[in-house]
Design a protein around this motif. Structure first.
Motif, mmCIF file in Angstrom:
data_model
loop_
_atom_site.group_PDB
_atom_site.id
_atom_site.type_symbol
_atom_site.label_atom_id
_atom_site.label_comp_id
_atom_site.label_asym_id
_atom_site.label_seq_id
_atom_site.Cartn_x
_atom_site.Cartn_y
_atom_site.Cartn_z
ATOM 1 N N PHE A 60 0.842 -1.207 0.000
ATOM 2 C CA PHE A 60 0.000 0.000 0.000
ATOM 3 C C PHE A 60 0.872 1.251 0.000
ATOM 4 C CE2 PHE A 60 -3.395 -2.654 2.260
ATOM 5 C CZ PHE A 60 -4.029 -2.959 1.064
ATOM 6 N N SER A 84 0.822 4.036 -2.906
ATOM 7 C CA SER A 84 0.557 5.417 -2.516
ATOM 8 C C SER A 84 1.665 6.345 -3.019
ATOM 9 C CB SER A 84 0.431 5.510 -0.999
ATOM 10 O OG SER A 84 0.149 6.813 -0.593
ATOM 11 N N ILE A 134 -5.681 5.029 -2.225
ATOM 12 C CA ILE A 134 -6.142 3.759 -1.661
ATOM 13 C C ILE A 134 -7.172 4.069 -0.593
ATOM 14 C CG2 ILE A 134 -5.459 1.671 -0.427
ATOM 15 C CD1 ILE A 134 -2.586 2.276 -1.610
ATOM 16 N N TRP A 193 -5.870 5.065 3.041
ATOM 17 C CA TRP A 193 -4.704 4.324 3.525
ATOM 18 C C TRP A 193 -3.954 5.160 4.548
ATOM 19 C CZ3 TRP A 193 -2.263 0.628 5.313
ATOM 20 C CH2 TRP A 193 -0.883 0.591 5.430
#
Length: 56
Positions: free
Chosen positions: A24, A28, A34, A47
């Protein structure tokens, strides 16, 4: 992304592993947004917000 061994809860019904957190972060950093959302009627969270729960 339910609870399982070696996963830490970061939001409602979402638990992630170290490897997933790293993925993630990479996505990002590449400019992807996200968000986590259980169902369309529930509130989503990013996220960046979930990451705070993962770190703490």
């Amino acid at each position: 992304m339910s609870a399982r061994d070696n996963a830490k809860k970061v939001g409602p019904n979402v638990a992630i592993t170290e490897n997933e957190a790293a993925a993630f972060d990479t996505l990002s950093q590449l400019g992807m947004t996200i968000e986590f959302q259980l169902v369309p009627d529930s509130k989503s969270y990013s996220w960046e917000n979930a990451k705070m729960n993962f770190i703490s």
